[in-house]
Design a protein around this motif. Structure first.
Motif, PDB file in Angstrom:
ATOM      1  N   MET A   1     -19.160   6.756  61.618  1.00 31.65           N
ATOM      2  CA  MET A   1     -19.481   6.380  60.243  1.00 31.65           C
ATOM      3  C   MET A   1     -18.709   5.136  59.808  1.00 31.65           C
ATOM      4  O   MET A   1     -19.134   4.375  58.967  1.00 31.65           O
ATOM      5  N   THR A   2     -17.499   4.926  60.379  1.00 34.13           N
ATOM      6  CA  THR A   2     -16.658   3.820  59.935  1.00 34.13           C
ATOM      7  C   THR A   2     -17.263   2.477  60.328  1.00 34.13           C
ATOM      8  O   THR A   2     -17.758   2.300  61.441  1.00 34.13           O
ATOM      9  N   SER A   3     -17.229   1.506  59.403  1.00 33.87           N
ATOM     10  CA  SER A   3     -17.762   0.179  59.695  1.00 33.87           C
ATOM     11  C   SER A   3     -17.016  -0.929  58.971  1.00 33.87           C
ATOM     12  O   SER A   3     -17.294  -2.098  59.184  1.00 33.87           O
ATOM     13  N   ILE A   4     -16.064  -0.577  58.110  1.00 31.18           N
ATOM     14  CA  ILE A   4     -15.314  -1.564  57.349  1.00 31.18           C
ATOM     15  C   ILE A   4     -14.044  -1.914  58.130  1.00 31.18           C
ATOM     16  O   ILE A   4     -13.328  -1.018  58.578  1.00 31.18           O
ATOM     17  N   PRO A   5     -13.732  -3.211  58.301  1.00 32.56           N
ATOM     18  CA  PRO A   5     -12.553  -3.563  59.112  1.00 32.56           C
ATOM     19  C   PRO A   5     -11.227  -3.036  58.567  1.00 32.56           C
ATOM     20  O   PRO A   5     -10.494  -2.358  59.280  1.00 32.56           O
ATOM     21  N   THR A   6     -10.891  -3.368  57.310  1.00 27.49           N
ATOM     22  CA  THR A   6      -9.561  -2.998  56.810  1.00 27.49           C
ATOM     23  C   THR A   6      -9.629  -2.372  55.420  1.00 27.49           C
ATOM     24  O   THR A   6     -10.442  -2.757  54.584  1.00 27.49           O
ATOM     25  N   CYS A   7      -8.722  -1.424  55.203  1.00 27.47           N
ATOM     26  CA  CYS A   7      -8.625  -0.754  53.905  1.00 27.47           C
ATOM     27  C   CYS A   7      -7.165  -0.566  53.548  1.00 27.47           C
ATOM     28  O   CYS A   7      -6.360  -0.158  54.395  1.00 27.47           O
ATOM     29  N   TRP A   8      -6.805  -0.865  52.304  1.00 22.30           N
ATOM     30  CA  TRP A   8      -5.498  -0.495  51.769  1.00 22.30           C
ATOM     31  C   TRP A   8      -5.671   0.780  50.964  1.00 22.30           C
ATOM     32  O   TRP A   8      -6.653   0.929  50.219  1.00 22.30           O
ATOM     33  N   ILE A   9      -4.703   1.702  51.079  1.00 17.23           N
ATOM     34  CA  ILE A   9      -4.626   2.781  50.102  1.00 17.23           C
ATOM     35  C   ILE A   9      -3.409   2.517  49.221  1.00 17.23           C
ATOM     36  O   ILE A   9      -2.352   2.111  49.710  1.00 17.23           O
ATOM     37  N   LEU A  10      -3.583   2.702  47.925  1.00 23.45           N
ATOM     38  CA  LEU A  10      -2.531   2.436  46.948  1.00 23.45           C
ATOM     39  C   LEU A  10      -2.209   3.723  46.200  1.00 23.45           C
ATOM     40  O   LEU A  10      -3.067   4.284  45.514  1.00 23.45           O
ATOM     41  N   THR A  11      -0.963   4.205  46.329  1.00 24.58           N
ATOM     42  CA  THR A  11      -0.501   5.386  45.593  1.00 24.58           C
ATOM     43  C   THR A  11       0.974   5.206  45.273  1.00 24.58           C
ATOM     44  O   THR A  11       1.627   4.293  45.785  1.00 24.58           O
ATOM     45  N   ASP A  12       1.508   6.116  44.443  1.00 28.14           N
ATOM     46  CA  ASP A  12       2.943   6.080  44.151  1.00 28.14           C
ATOM     47  C   ASP A  12       3.742   6.935  45.132  1.00 28.14           C
ATOM     48  O   ASP A  12       4.943   7.141  44.951  1.00 28.14           O
ATOM     49  N   GLY A  13       3.076   7.419  46.179  1.00 26.86           N
ATOM     50  CA  GLY A  13       3.776   8.183  47.211  1.00 26.86           C
ATOM     51  C   GLY A  13       3.626   9.681  47.111  1.00 26.86           C
ATOM     52  O   GLY A  13       4.137  10.404  47.969  1.00 26.86           O
ATOM     53  N   LYS A  14       2.945  10.201  46.093  1.00 25.69           N
ATOM     54  CA  LYS A  14       2.728  11.648  46.009  1.00 25.69           C
ATOM     55  C   LYS A  14       1.773  12.066  47.129  1.00 25.69           C
ATOM     56  O   LYS A  14       0.703  11.481  47.299  1.00 25.69           O
ATOM     57  N   GLN A  15       2.161  13.101  47.864  1.00 23.90           N
ATOM     58  CA  GLN A  15       1.426  13.458  49.070  1.00 23.90           C
ATOM     59  C   GLN A  15      -0.021  13.826  48.791  1.00 23.90           C
ATOM     60  O   GLN A  15      -0.919  13.490  49.564  1.00 23.90           O
ATOM     61  N   GLY A  16      -0.265  14.536  47.684  1.00 26.23           N
ATOM     62  CA  GLY A  16      -1.642  14.903  47.372  1.00 26.23           C
ATOM     63  C   GLY A  16      -2.537  13.692  47.176  1.00 26.23           C
ATOM     64  O   GLY A  16      -3.692  13.669  47.627  1.00 26.23           O
ATOM     65  N   MET A  17      -2.009  12.662  46.508  1.00 28.27           N
ATOM     66  CA  MET A  17      -2.778  11.434  46.304  1.00 28.27           C
ATOM     67  C   MET A  17      -2.979  10.694  47.621  1.00 28.27           C
ATOM     68  O   MET A  17      -4.065  10.166  47.901  1.00 28.27           O
ATOM     69  N   ILE A  18      -1.919  10.635  48.429  1.00 26.68           N
ATOM     70  CA  ILE A  18      -2.027   9.967  49.730  1.00 26.68           C
ATOM     71  C   ILE A  18      -3.123  10.617  50.562  1.00 26.68           C
ATOM     72  O   ILE A  18      -3.967   9.937  51.162  1.00 26.68           O
ATOM     73  N   ASN A  19      -3.131  11.943  50.611  1.00 20.70           N
ATOM     74  CA  ASN A  19      -4.111  12.649  51.435  1.00 20.70           C
ATOM     75  C   ASN A  19      -5.540  12.367  50.996  1.00 20.70           C
ATOM     76  O   ASN A  19      -6.434  12.187  51.829  1.00 20.70           O
ATOM     77  N   GLN A  20      -5.779  12.332  49.685  1.00 17.83           N
ATOM     78  CA  GLN A  20      -7.127  12.056  49.203  1.00 17.83           C
ATOM     79  C   GLN A  20      -7.563  10.643  49.558  1.00 17.83           C
ATOM     80  O   GLN A  20      -8.697  10.408  49.983  1.00 17.83           O
ATOM     81  N   CYS A  21      -6.661   9.686  49.365  1.00 22.28           N
ATOM     82  CA  CYS A  21      -6.988   8.298  49.695  1.00 22.28           C
ATOM     83  C   CYS A  21      -7.205   8.120  51.192  1.00 22.28           C
ATOM     84  O   CYS A  21      -8.156   7.449  51.627  1.00 22.28           O
ATOM     85  N   LEU A  22      -6.321   8.717  51.990  1.00 22.80           N
ATOM     86  CA  LEU A  22      -6.466   8.598  53.441  1.00 22.80           C
ATOM     87  C   LEU A  22      -7.781   9.207  53.915  1.00 22.80           C
ATOM     88  O   LEU A  22      -8.425   8.670  54.830  1.00 22.80           O
TER      89      LEU A  22
END
Length: 335
Positions: free
Chosen positions: A1-22
Motif C-alpha cells: 500500500m505504501t507509495s509516498i517516499p518520506t513522512c514526518w510524524i510530529l508529536t510532543d512525545g506521548k506514546q499514544g500519539m506516537i503510536n497513532q501517527c506511526l
C-alpha cells in the motif's frame, strides 16, 4: 500500500500519539522520521490558537522543523499544530498535512483530519477534509499478528487454553486506578486463572509499582505470565495467541488495538472518565466490539476494526487526486 517516499510524524512525545501517527505513516510512506516537538511560552499554553511566530515558537529541545521538507506530515497533539502548519506554509502547500484527533481549530488548516467519532463536532458536518474513525489508528496488522503468534507461541505453550490477553493501563487525567481498583481486577483475573484460563498480562508505565505488586501477589502460583518489562515486548504475541482480551477502560489505543484481532474484548470499567471516553466506550459496545468485564469470559465475534487501513487508503487517494490535478493543470498551461 505504501507509495509516498518520506513522512514526518510530529508529536510532543506521548506514546499514544506516537503510536497513532506511526500507524498511519508506516501505512503510506517508505521512510518515516519521528520528530518530537516542543513550544516556548506563550505558544505552549496557547497552541493551537496562537499560530504566528515561526521558529520563535519552537523550544530549544524541539527537533528542527526545517527543509528539506517531507512529502507528508502526520501530526497529533496540541503542540504539533504550530510546527505542522509551519511545514505546510513554508513548503508552499507542497507537503500533504494530516492531523490525527481533534485539532480544535478549523480543520481547513490541514489537508486531512483523521478524527475519532467521540471527538465529533457538529461544525464538521460540511467539512470535506475530515474523516471519522471508530477508534484510534494503530500498528496492529494481520501479518504482524501471524508473525508474533509464530514467534511467541513456544514461549507460551505452558499456559492452558483458552487464553486471555490482559492489557492493564493506569490512572490518568480522568480515570482513577488505585490499590483497591487493582485488587478488584486482580481478584477477577485470579478467578479466571483458577477456572483453567491462561493469562498473558502486560502493564503500562501508568500502572505503578504498588499496583503491579498487588497484581503479582494475587496471581502468584496461577497459570499467568506477567511481562516484567525485560527482553522483547510480547504485546503483539499476547494479542495474537489470545482467545479473548481483557483491557482497562483508560486507553482508547489499547481497546482499538484489541479490536483489530476480531476477538471478544472485555473492558474493565474504572472510576472517573469523561464525556469523550464514555462516548467511545458506548459506541464500541453498540457496534459489538466490547462488553464489560464482570467475571466470566463471554464468546462473540465481529469483523476486525481496521481504522488504520481505511484512513491510509483515504490519504493515498487524496494525494493521488492532488497529483492528478497538478498534472492536468500543467497540461492545460502548456496547451
Amino acid at each position: 500500500m505504501t507509495s509516498i517516499p518520506t513522512c514526518w510524524i510530529l508529536t510532543d512525545g506521548k506514546q499514544g500519539m506516537i503510536n497513532q501517527c506511526l500507524a498511519l505513516a508506516e501505512s503510506v510512506a517508505r521512510t518515516v522520521i519521528d520528530k518530537r516537538v516542543a513550544l516556548r511560552t506563550p505558544w505552549r499554553q496557547l497552541s493551537p490558537w496562537l499560530r504566528l511566530g515561526g521558529l520563535l515558537a519552537m523550544a530549544p529541545e524541539s527537533d528542527p522543523i526545517e527543509p528539506p521538507w517531507p512529502d507528508i506530515v502526520v501530526a497529533c497533539g496540541r503542540q504539533s499544530v504550530v510546527p505542522a502548519l509551519r511545514v505546510r506554509r513554508k513548503s508552499g502547500g507542497a507537503v500533504f498535512t494530516v492531523y490525527v484527533q481533534d485539532p480544535v481549530i478549523d480543520p481547513g488548516h490541514f489537508d486531512l483530519v483523521v478524527a475519532p467519532r467521540h471527538d465529533w463536532r457538529p461544525e464538521w458536518e460540511k467539512a470535506t477534509n475530515v474523516i471519522v474513525t471508530t477508534g484510534a489508528p494503530n500498528r496492529v496488522t494481520r501479518a504482524q499478528l501471524a508473525e508474533a503468534a509464530e514467534r511467541f507461541g513456544p514461549r507460551l505453550d505452558h499456559l492452558p487454553r483458552p487464553r486471555a490477553a490482559v492489557l492493564i493501563g493506569g490512572p490518568n487525567a480522568v480515570f482513577r486506578f488505585d490499590a483497591s481498583d487493582m485488587a478488584a481486577l486482580a481478584d477477577r483475573l485470579a478467578a479466571l486463572a483458577r477456572s483453567g484460563i491462561g493469562l498473558m498480562v502486560t502493564t503500562s508505565r501508568r500502572t505503578g509499582a504498588e499496583n503491579e505488586r498487588i497484581l503479582r501477589d494475587r496471581l502468584a502460583g496461577l497459570p499467568a505470565e506477567i511481562w516484567d518489562g525485560t527482553g522483547e515486548n510480547p504485546y503483539f504475541g499476547y494479542l495474537a495467541l489470545a482467545d479473548a482480551v481483557i483491557v482497562t477502560a483508560d486507553s482508547v489505543n489499547m481497546v482499538s488495538e484489541a479490536a483489530m484481532t476480531g476477538k471478544p474484548i472485555h473492558v474493565f470499567e474504572m472510576a472517573g472518565g469523561s464525556d469523550k471516553f464514555r462516548a467511545f466506550h458506548e459506541n464500541m459496545r453498540q457496534r459489538g466490539y466490547t462488553r464489560p468485564f464482570v467475571g466470566p469470559l463471554e464468546e462473540w465475534s465481529y469483523e476486525p476494526l481496521d481504522d488504520t487501513a481505511m484512513a491510509a487508503a483515504e490519504i493515498l487517494r487524496r494525494i493521488a487526486v492532488r497529483k492528478g490535478a497538478e498534472g492536468l493543470d500543467g497540461r492545460r498551461e502548456r496547451a
